[in-house]
Design an enzyme around this catalytic site. Sequence first.
Site: not given
Ligand code: GLU
Length: 292
Positions: A262
């Site tokens: 990110k």
């Molecule tokens: N919140 C997780 C992420 O941004 C992804 C969760 C999921 O797709 O299981 O990596």
Amino acid sequence: MPPVFRFAPSPNGYLHLGHARSALLNFDLARRAGGRFLLRLEDIDRARCKPEFKAAILEDLLWLGIAWDGPVRRQSDHFADYRAAADRLAAQGLLYPSFESRAEIARLVAAEQARGRWPHDPDGVPLYPGVAKALSPQAVALLQRAGAPTAWRLDMTRACDRCGELDWTERGAGPGGDTGRVPTRPQAWGDVILARKEIPTSYHLSVVVDDALQGVTDIVRGQDLFWSTSVHRLLQVLLGLPRPNYRHHRLVRDPGGAKLAKSNGATSLRELRKRGLNPAEIRRMLELSPFD
Ligand code: GLU
């Protein structure tokens, strides 16, 4: 019943090309199947998740041509749901509190490594080396009263004994090519943290609770989460939740082969948009096909 897909980013940075692949795949698969596409913001870490990133996610998705069904679910509004799930695991005798700080854990790991090899989880993090599981109730009470940092861990051995051999249905492939019925290996993660004093849940717990609460039937996400599915299946069985289908897709990598971060602004969707790219070009860059 029409299938239900979801995109579940954490708003701790701007979306990049890797997120675009996940979001577009989910959206396309949902549309083709006449199903629903949900958006969930995984913002349990309130220190790292910022309102500007939440707003940017919605804006970037709309720019890509993605519209979601129903309201956006924000995990930080639902801590009570995760606490109820943790309580159910605790009532089964599957959680125990541990009290080491991160620095103490690092010291314990270093001591183990000095004695020989110490196992790492699939993300490369050393397994928990502590002995909190063996603490007496008096010692636990003392540490709790002293305000020691508290993390609630899953007793992995006991949990696995309870559930026996499990598997999940993989419609994509793992980093090593595993597909079809994949046997779970939750032991590889050790006694994972499911809740902390300051954040009363964790990624593993809230993702499993929400996918069930939202009726998600098909989980499509990056291969970096492939082996997390072992823990998710185990929690689903322990909590009596339905079994979704999984499809893990390959990751978008930078020219050096590293996974996109990110913090790497160059591949953020905002930056690409600023440079004049349009959503059709983003799709071409991602070589998107529904079987990615
Ligand atoms: N919140 C997780 C992420 O941004 C992804 C969760 C999921 O797709 O299981 O990596």
